[in-house]
Every structure is written in C-alpha cells, then in structure tokens.
Design an enzyme around this catalytic site. Structure first.
Site, PDB file in Angstrom:
ATOM      1  N   ASP A 186       0.830  -1.204   0.000  1.00  6.09           N
ATOM      2  CA  ASP A 186       0.000   0.000   0.000  1.00  6.09           C
ATOM      3  C   ASP A 186       0.870   1.263   0.000  1.00  6.09           C
ATOM      4  O   ASP A 186       1.980   1.266   0.547  1.00  6.09           O
ATOM      5  CB  ASP A 186      -0.905  -0.021   1.244  1.00  6.09           C
ATOM      6  CG  ASP A 186      -2.059   0.954   1.106  1.00  6.09           C
ATOM      7  OD1 ASP A 186      -2.320   1.434  -0.009  1.00  6.09           O
ATOM      8  OD2 ASP A 186      -2.706   1.244   2.130  1.00  6.09           O
ATOM      9  N   ASN A 243     -10.433  -2.959  -6.429  1.00  4.05           N
ATOM     10  CA  ASN A 243      -9.618  -1.997  -7.173  1.00  4.05           C
ATOM     11  C   ASN A 243     -10.204  -1.628  -8.544  1.00  4.05           C
ATOM     12  O   ASN A 243      -9.778  -0.647  -9.160  1.00  4.05           O
ATOM     13  CB  ASN A 243      -8.181  -2.512  -7.359  1.00  4.05           C
ATOM     14  CG  ASN A 243      -7.348  -2.434  -6.094  1.00  4.05           C
ATOM     15  OD1 ASN A 243      -6.406  -3.197  -5.912  1.00  4.05           O
ATOM     16  ND2 ASN A 243      -7.680  -1.506  -5.194  1.00  4.05           N
TER      17      ASN A 243
END
Ligand code: FPP
Length: 248
Positions: A28, A76
């Site tokens: 991340d 996503n």
C-alpha cells in the site's frame, strides 16, 4: 532512480531456523508516494514493481520459501479507468519482461484470484508464466490479482455445496482440509507473516481464511520505499513473536 540489486546473505542477527516460510505483502501507498514526489499515481505503481522485485530477490537470498503479493483486489476495479488500464498493462509487461529472469532464478510463479475476467492478453501471459515456471523450486511467488478473500470463500462454499447436492460428499465430510482444497490458494501454505505498508491497520479482504495464525507487521513506510532494511526490521519483529497457535 532504480534500486540496485545486490546479492546479500541473511543478516547475522536473524535466525535461519526462525524465518517465516511464507511472507505475504499488502503493497500500500504507491499513490501517496507518487503524490509526495509530485508525480502521477501510476509512477508509484511503477516504482512499486521495483520494490517487489527486490523483495522477491531478498526472500530468495535469505531463504524465505514463499512470497505472496496483493497486486489488485476485487475492489480496485472502482479506481479511475486509466489507472486500472495502466495496472493491467503493467502486470502484463512485467510478466513478459521478467519471465526469463524468473526461470534463471528458479522462481515458480503462481496467480490467485478470479482470473477469468482479466483482459485476455493478460490471462494468456499469466498462463504462460505459470506453465513455464511450474517446476521451479527455489521460491514460490504468488501474485494475488483480482483477488478478494470473501469472494474466494464464497466460491469455495458454492463448489462444495454443488458436491453435496450431487451426492458426491456428505455435509459431515466438510472439514478444513476439504475447504482449503477449494480455495485459490490450494497449492500454497498459509502465510506466517503479513506485512502491510503505509501504516494502515487493515486487512483489506486479503487471505481472510489463510491468515488465521499469521503474524501481522505494519510499517508507515510507503510501498515504493520498502527495502531490505525494512524487510530486515519486519523479520526481526517476527522472530521476537511468541507464536502459540492458540496453545499456552
Ligand atoms: C496500492 O497502493 C497498490 C496497488 C493497488 C497496486 C500494487 C501493484 C504493484 C506494485 C505492481 C505489481 C506488479 C506485478 C507484476 C505483480 P495505492 O495505489 O492504493 O496507494 P495509496 O493508498 O497511496 O493511494
């Protein structure tokens, strides 16, 4: 500038017999990294690939037998179309470019996730890389792409429900081993250590079943800056943990 790749032995303060077999990473912070450098988000993903390549090599050098990277989650797809397109193209390009090195380095590549909805050309590259590297043995490298832990559990449940419906198994036959044999990760051991970068204290739908007894390590470092020193710190922390697996 690209991080130079240097062969390196396991640091002397780390005990080889207490290394995790399987490390999984939630990569991340690519977007934030790029923003801090005044670059578009996609540059963060590009640099993220370099960080991942270096971590894979480091795992191999230091004797970690399996690495799983969370590259694209089922959520996503909700990102801007250009970013999603960029990521799909990036995955495909990296796979094509790195295949020869993966063979030389004896890396077995594996993909987990709902792969049949990915672009056809990417699916073909995935199939090729998995087929070509299937006999490699130094390290298993798994890329979670269009992966969601809940979806994985639902799909396994549905498949098992069909087996019961067809009379092939009885409800009493459903145990952990049978359930695991229907997960995307059926060919991979559970992760021992899950590393998340960028300081978020979340699991984000990653390996929900598999992480039952994993140790979790969170660092504030953004993924493109995650390097060997950071990995060394994560492993030191892991080696100080007392893993009891529910026992005393
Ligand atoms: C999360 O950062 C990162 C991603 C969704 C993509 C990660 C993918 C790679 C590093 C490429 C891997 C390539 C291969 C071939 C396996 P973010 O964009 O959510 O960062 P932010 O939270 O700062 O916005």
């Amino acid at each position: 500038m690209k991080t130079p790749i240097v062969m390196q032995d396991l640091p002397p303060d780390l005990k080889p017999e207490r290394l995790p077999n399987h490390v999984a990473v939630i990569m991340d912070g690519n977007g934030r990294w790029a923003k801090r450098q005044g670059m578009p988000r996609i540059m963060g993903h590009k640099r993220g690939v370099d960080a991942l390549k270096d971590l894979l090599r480091c795992c191999k050098d230091w004797g970690v037998k399996a690495l799983t990277a969370y590259a694209f989650s089922t959520e996503n797809w909700n990102r801007p179309l250009e970013e999603v397109d960029f990521l799909m193209t990036l995955f495909q390009r990296v796979l094509r470019q790195e295949l020869r090195e993966m063979m030389e380095e004896n890396v077995q590549i594996h993909f987990v996730g709902k792969l049949d909805v990915l672009p056809r050309s990417l699916q073909a590259e995935i199939e090729r890389s998995m087929a070509e590297t299937q006999h490699n043995q130094d390290i298993q490298f798994t890329v979670a792409t269009n992966y969601g832990g809940r979806q994985e559990i639902l799909e396994a449940t549905r498949a098992i429900a069909h087996l019961v419906q067809q009379g092939k198994i009885q409800p009493e036959d459903i145990d952990a081993a049978l359930f695991e044999s229907h997960l995307y990760t059926k060919n991979t051991c559970d992760p021992d250590l899950i590393i998340r970068t960028s300081g978020e204290m979340r699991i984000s739908n990653f390996l929900l079943w598999q992480m039952a007894y994993a140790e979790i390590y969170v660092t504030d470092t953004l993924w493109p800056d995650f390097n060997r020193s950071e990995f060394h710190r994560a492993l030191s922390s892991y080696q100080q943990r007392d893993r009891r697996f529910g026992k005393v």
